[in-house]
Design an enzyme around this catalytic site. Structure first.
Site, short mmCIF file in Angstrom:
data_model
loop_
_atom_site.label_atom_id
_atom_site.label_comp_id
_atom_site.label_asym_id
_atom_site.label_seq_id
_atom_site.Cartn_x
_atom_site.Cartn_y
_atom_site.Cartn_z
N ASP A 257 0.94 -1.13 -0.02
CA ASP A 257 -0.10 -0.18 0.06
C ASP A 257 1.00 1.31 0.05
O ASP A 257 2.08 0.96 0.24
CB ASP A 257 -0.95 0.12 1.07
CG ASP A 257 -2.27 0.91 0.90
OD1 ASP A 257 -2.16 1.71 -0.19
OD2 ASP A 257 -3.11 0.54 1.38
C1 BGC Z 1 -5.12 3.07 -0.04
C2 BGC Z 1 -5.38 1.96 -1.06
C3 BGC Z 1 -5.08 2.69 -2.35
C4 BGC Z 1 -3.78 3.31 -2.41
C5 BGC Z 1 -3.43 4.20 -3.91
C6 BGC Z 1 -3.85 3.87 -0.12
O1 BGC Z 1 -4.07 5.11 0.64
O2 BGC Z 1 -5.00 2.59 1.22
O3 BGC Z 1 -6.49 1.31 -0.78
O4 BGC Z 1 -5.26 1.67 -3.46
O5 BGC Z 1 -3.84 4.45 -1.38
O6 BGC Z 1 -4.22 4.94 -4.11
#
Ligand code: BGC
Length: 718
Positions: A257
């Protein structure tokens, strides 16, 4: 030698780590712009993929840099959060889950994939499969709700929809199942907090949807930000390496993530970048999103022989395989073309958006006011009544903020004979009271008031945990003032979670949970309010009476002292019922369904057999309506206490007034397996109760018993 072997032979360490690095393109209000140094890094082979970029022109432009100006010319892939639609914004996932229609879940993913692919995107960070039972957690809005079976069916449908059967076909995109795992159970409902859950809940509740996603061929998995019992998921070798890779055989790509590899230092499990890099690599994280810990830490870790080159190679191989599967080596510009906004297909897509939005609406209460019968003057009031942007929910992707139809606009066009007027009254959150009198005035002259209250879109989603589930701002006061007029009121709740507003539901003449319905929000509301469609949405989560009840879910284990037991020493609150206000699966329609004659083909069935269930459903109401029929089971005696009810199936039946239908459901006995004492699946013969009906309320279910015998052959055995 394959193309990938050849490339691996040629790549420098830096270029290998480059493939393992995902950087971002920043976003300007007007569209994507490339983040400052990404171009240089791409040229130098230091970046293998980008997120937050879309559009044929920018994606092709930057792809050209990778192909023509980097030493090896390895194509990039572009990832984007296409959570509930790309340009056409569909209802938020929690809303869509309420349709209980896997074919729709698949179709919206399919349409989102087509639009995203036209925009040059190769991969989405979806579906989110986090089962959650705590509405304080804002990300409940992004997933399919509280039940592992529901989440598993949803997982399969979404993966099919995004990926199709061949990722190389350029109107499909790779899916990423996230956030692995139990991210939906943070302490206190606070986003990013530790989940301290039992191995049993892990195996019974949180892992199954991911197992289904892997079984469906999902291309990527994203570990969650949080830690489980002290081990951050980004470094969780037991779950990532042992369970996902070895046990399930997942051979796709693990994408961290956002900045999560760097956050291993913040978690307190890595002292510096080298340690963080080693932990993430050891756990099998192939791609590091945003942070550059691999770039900074892996070379030193390798020099000090703390890791082996083969570990890096294994990741790079998986990444290149994904690029190959996406067809990127052969057709690097295959995605990114004309947007089909004006085509017949695009019109179908808008119809789909309306249909799915209509089917997402849950009728929570109705004293007969709905559907409206020919009102003359309708006041549509409240801070969400004429909000456009809010209707999109928390992940509007590439949607145009001008596209959503507001609730007021939808009602105006649905009720052309009526005088439909609007005033906001109050804002969603601030305390300004100056517009209330005007709003109450228009209510006084109306024969029906549609009161549109709830949350702002960004009060759910990421980093949007709430410690109160009531209406924010001064909406409650405003709603009280509207109710005090004594007129018929339809309460319309917009939210990314259940709201604890019994005070409103008790007094309004009808209440609709509309979540955030996307571009067709207003039209969908119009369809329901006028009776053009009978409400068919059902709750994918238990709706609490009060915040004190959360976490709340139907599949609880029996207590030795059930709440129904008389006297003080029972498992209950002394100041509130333990039951939710509305159970999982609940939702009214304009029909009235009655269940009877539950029969089971054979009361004794072998372990390889099928349980054949028939139930009669009659619509005794006076409107054609669709019913969702739920199938639960209860394992009466087992080596591990089983939930009082477990969802094992659901189906739909539409019936005219006075209509009756027989629904046949087939449940393979193998579905009665559960994780045994050692967490390996077991099927224990014995008595099971089969429960069928409209929701997870025992009183409303019809039931019958079946005995599973140890004999493999159906019907035989002791
Ligand atoms: C979120 C994810 C997301 C990623 C990319 C993160 O802050 O937890 O769900 O896919 O950002 O945008």
């Amino acid at each position: 030698m394959t193309r990938i072997d050849l490339l691996l032979e040629e790549m420098t360490l830096q270029e290998k780590i480059g493939q393992m690095t995902m950087s971002a393109a920043g976003f300007a209000v007007t569209g994507p712009v490339l983040a400052g140094d990404a171009t240089e890094d791409i040229r130098a082979g230091l970046v293998g993929s980008l997120l937050n970029i879309y559009g044929a022109e920018p994606t092709h432009r930057i792809q050209r840099v990778a192909l023509e100006q980097s030493r090896l010319g390895i194509p990039l892939f572009f990832g984007f959060d296409i959570i509930h639609g790309h340009r056409t914004i569909f209802p938020i996932p929690l809303a869509e889950a309420a349709t209980f229609q896997p074919d729709l879940w698949e179709r919206t993913a399919r349409e989102a994939a087509i639009e995203a692919a036209q925009d040059g995107v190769h991969l989405t960070f979806a579906p989110m499969l986090d089962v959650t039972r705590d509405p304080r957690w804002g990300r409940m809005a992004e997933g399919p709700g509280e039940d592992p079976f529901l989440a598993s069916v949803y997982a399969a449908a979404k993966v099919r929809g995004f990926q199709g059967s061949d990722l190389a076909t350029t109107d499909h995109i790779a899916a990423t199942a996230k956030h692995f795992v139990a991210y939906g159970a943070p302490t206190g409902g606070i986003d990013y907090m530790s989940a301290d859950i039992s191995d049993r809940s892990l195996h019974e509740v949180y892992l199954p949807p991911f197992e289904t996603a892997v079984g469906s061929g999902v291309a990527a998995i994203m570990p969650a930000f949080h830690d489980i019992a002290g081990i951050p998921m980004t470094a969780n070798e037991p779950l990532l390496k042992n369970w996902l890779r070895r046990h399930l055989g997942f051979s796709g790509v693990l994408i961290s993530d956002y900045n999560a590899v760097a956050e291993l230092i913040e978690h307190g499990v890595a002292g510096d970048v080298v340690e963080a890099a080693i932990l993430a690599l050891r756990a099998g994280i192939d791609i590091e999103m945003i942070s550059t810990i691999y770039r900074r830490g892996l070379p030193e870790a390798l020099d000090r022989a703390l890791i082996g080159l083969e570990e890096i190679d294994a990741s790079v191989r998986r990444i290149l395989r994904l690029k190959e599967a996406l067809g990127l080596f052969d057709a690097p510009f295959g995605r990114g073309g004309a947007i089909d906004a004006e085509s017949e297909h695009a019109a179908d897509r808008r119809r789909l958006a309306r249909d799915v939005a209509t089917r997402s609406i849950v009728l929570l209460s109705n004293n007969g006011l709905l559907p409206l019968s020919d009102p003359r003057r309708v006041a549509v009031v409240g801070p969400l009544a004429n909000e456009r942007v809010e209707m999109r929910g928390s992940w509007p992707a590439a949607g145009d903020p001008r596209d959503p139809v507001t609730l007021f606009e939808g009602l105006s066009s649905a009720l052309p004979q009526a005088d439909v007027v609007h005033a906001a009254g109050v804002s969603i959150e601030d305390g300004d009271w100056s517009r209330v009198d005007g709003a109450l005035d228009i209510c006084r002259s109306a024969d029906v008031i549609v009161l549109c209250v709830g949350e702002a879109a960004l009060m759910s989603g990421e980093a949007a945990s709430r410690a109160s589930l009531d209406l924010p701002g001064r909406q409650k006061e405003f709603a009280e003032a509207v109710l005090a007029l004594g007129k018929p009121v339809v309460a319309v709740l917009s939210s990314g979670r259940p709201l604890t507003v019994s005070w409103l539901i008790d007094r309004a003449h009808a209440t609709l949970a509309t979540w955030f319905l996307g571009n067709e929000a207003g039209n969908a509301l119009g369809d329901i309010v006028t009776g053009r469609a009978s409400p068919s949405g059902r709750l994918p989560v238990s709706w609490p009476r009060s915040l004190g009840q959360v976490p709340i879910y139907y599949a609880q284990r029996p207590s030795g002292r059930p709440a129904t037991q008389p006297g003080r020493y029972a498992s209950k609150y002394i100041d509130l019922p333990t039951t939710p206000l509305f159970p999982f699966g609940y939702g009214l329609s304009y029909g009235r369904f009655v269940y009877s004659d539950l029969t089971i083909g054979n009361a004794r069935v072998g372990r390889n057999g099928n349980i054949e269930i028939m139930v009669s459903v009659a619509n005794e109401g006076d409107a054609t309506a669709e019913e969702t029929v739920f199938l639960f089971i209860r394992d009466v005696v087992a080596s591990v206490a089983r939930p009082r009810m477990e969802l094992k199936g659901f189906s739909k039946i539409e019936l005219p007034p006075g209509g009756r239908g027989i629904l046949a459901l087939v449940l393979p006995v193998s579905a009665l397996q559960f994780p045994g004492r050692d967490f390996n699946p077991v099927l224990e013969p014995g008595a099971f109760e089969v429960l069928v009906g409209p929701c997870a309320d025992r009183q409303k279910l019809v039931s019958a018993n079946v005995t599973v015998s140890d004999d493999p052959v159906q019907g035989r055995g002791p």
